[in-house]
Design an enzyme around this catalytic site. Structure first.
Site, PDB file in Angstrom:
ATOM      1  N   CYS A   7      -1.701  12.065  -0.152  1.00  0.00           N
ATOM      2  CA  CYS A   7      -0.249  11.931  -0.024  1.00  0.00           C
ATOM      3  C   CYS A   7       0.273  12.456   1.299  1.00  0.00           C
ATOM      4  O   CYS A   7       1.444  12.279   1.616  1.00  0.00           O
ATOM      5  CB  CYS A   7       0.448  12.636  -1.171  1.00  0.00           C
ATOM      6  SG  CYS A   7       0.241  11.768  -2.731  1.00  0.00           S
ATOM      7  N   ASP A  39      13.959   9.059  -7.211  1.00  0.00           N
ATOM      8  CA  ASP A  39      13.194   9.548  -8.357  1.00  0.00           C
ATOM      9  C   ASP A  39      11.732   9.097  -8.252  1.00  0.00           C
ATOM     10  O   ASP A  39      11.348   8.409  -7.309  1.00  0.00           O
ATOM     11  CB  ASP A  39      13.843   9.061  -9.662  1.00  0.00           C
ATOM     12  CG  ASP A  39      13.740  10.107 -10.762  1.00  0.00           C
ATOM     13  OD1 ASP A  39      12.680  10.759 -10.841  1.00  0.00           O
ATOM     14  OD2 ASP A  39      14.701  10.261 -11.530  1.00  0.00           O
ATOM     15  N   THR A 130      -6.402  -7.252  -2.856  1.00  0.00           N
ATOM     16  CA  THR A 130      -7.137  -6.559  -1.791  1.00  0.00           C
ATOM     17  C   THR A 130      -6.902  -7.258  -0.456  1.00  0.00           C
ATOM     18  O   THR A 130      -6.947  -8.487  -0.391  1.00  0.00           O
ATOM     19  CB  THR A 130      -8.656  -6.568  -2.064  1.00  0.00           C
ATOM     20  OG1 THR A 130      -8.900  -5.963  -3.327  1.00  0.00           O
ATOM     21  CG2 THR A 130      -9.410  -5.803  -0.995  1.00  0.00           C
TER      22      THR A 130
END
Ligand code: CO
Ligand code: CO
Length: 339
Positions: A7, A39, A130
């Site tokens: 992240c 959110d 992909t």
């Protein structure tokens, strides 16, 4: 290929907010949660008893083992459904893979890791997409079910609530230390174990206590996500950084210079709206801004339920769950960090 994996590869939250502000918001009474409140996921009402929670996340590798990478990426993607109080149901694979540079066996292992983790969560992967790209990136788009009246939004933190965090912090720093070869092997193992731990148990406990406000801690760090919840709820969140559980040697790694670039981006994002205590320890400040991959749930709990909720979290195997702060009426700033 793990230079800016997980992240921490998110773009700056400040830039993201500015760009999102320019986009028109779709207008539909069935949209119960949109991007306006930043959110964890969007929520769309189907009928009076059912709404869909919809989210996606994908990122470059956080570890060299492709199977583990798949597990961590899937855990992280599904987490946003749990953070909303939803039950994850179906998902699509999102994959970028350099077919000419890496053996296809690696591709298969990433998908296998994702698929096994999805099964553990009761999620059916029913398709995917992909493209050829380097470095590889993987994650899921996930749909969950929720009752429209039982959404756990980041707008639900109320003055008087306690703030509980279910996983220790430090994955960004631990992984940065690993790249420098200075992180203890046990700490790396612990960080991986935590990143692979579904937030399902935490979500079940939240539902039992009819929690109204929660989010999960990922790329914007503890401070970034707490700030987003405080803003969305129009309250102030007060966090005592000494109460936050840390993974093994996280604190000392900061002394050795393990501060990923994402931490500075997150600090830049939170600074204006936050009060950083005069005596706030530098290491703890940077730890508050450390980008987490697949971090824990940040739960806003009415204070008469806090003790029982934390006990239940411990019994559910989330032994690091602790009260790290509280919520007050909106003061001058949205977020207050102290030692
Ligand atoms: Co989230
Ligand atoms: Co997300």
């Amino acid at each position: 290929m793990v230079e800016s994996g997980g992240c921490s590869a998110k773009i700056s939250p400040k830039q993201l907010e500015e760009i999102l502000k320019r986009l028109p918001l779709p207008d539909d009474p069935n949209i119960l949660v949109n991007v306006e409140t930043h959110d964890d996921a969007g929520v769309y009402r189907v009928n009076d008893d059912l709404a869909l929670v919809f989210t996606t996340d994908f990122f470059p590798p956080v570890c060299s083992d492709p199977y583990e990478f798949g597990q961590i990426a899937a855990t992280n993607s599904i987490s946003d459904i749990y953070a909303m109080g939803g039950d994850p149901v179906i998902a699509l694979n999102i994959m970028m893979f350099p077919a000419a540079k890496l053996p296809l066996e690696v591709y298969a292992e990433i998908l296998k890791g994702g698929s096994d983790k999805a099964s553990e969560a009761g999620v059916k992967i029913i398709g995917g997409h992909t493209i050829d790209d380097f470095p590889p990136k993987y994650g899921l788009a996930v749909v969950g079910y929720i009752h429209p009246d039982r959404i756990i939004a980041n707008t639900g933190a109320s003055p008087g609530d306690s703030i509980v965090l279910t996983k220790p912090v430090g994955t960004g720093i631990i992984l940065a230390g690993q790249r420098l070869g200075i992180t203890d092997g046990n700490d790396i193992a612990e960080a991986k174990k935590l990143m692979k731990q579904l937030n399902r148990q935490g979500a079940e406990v939240m539902k039992k206590y009819s929690i109204k406000g929660a989010t999960d801690i990922t790329g914007f760090g503890l401070a970034g996500h707490a700030l987003k919840m405080a803003k969305a709820s129009n309250v102030s969140i007060n966090i005592n950084m000494r109460k936050v559980s840390l993974i093994g040697g996280t604190y000392n790694l900061v002394d050795e210079g393990c501060i990923p670039g994402a931490s500075f981006r997150n600090l830049d994002f939170v600074e204006n709206d936050s009060h950083l205590g005069k005596n706030l320890d530098y290491n703890l400040k940077m730890i508050a801004c450390d980008a987490q991959t697949s971090g824990g749930l940040l739960i806003s709990v009415p204070c008469d339920k806090t003790e029982a909720l934390v006990k239940d979290l411990h019994e559910a195997g989330l032994q690091y769950s602790t009260i790290i702060g509280d919520v007050s009426e909106k003061k001058h700033k949205f977020l207050y960090l102290k030692n």
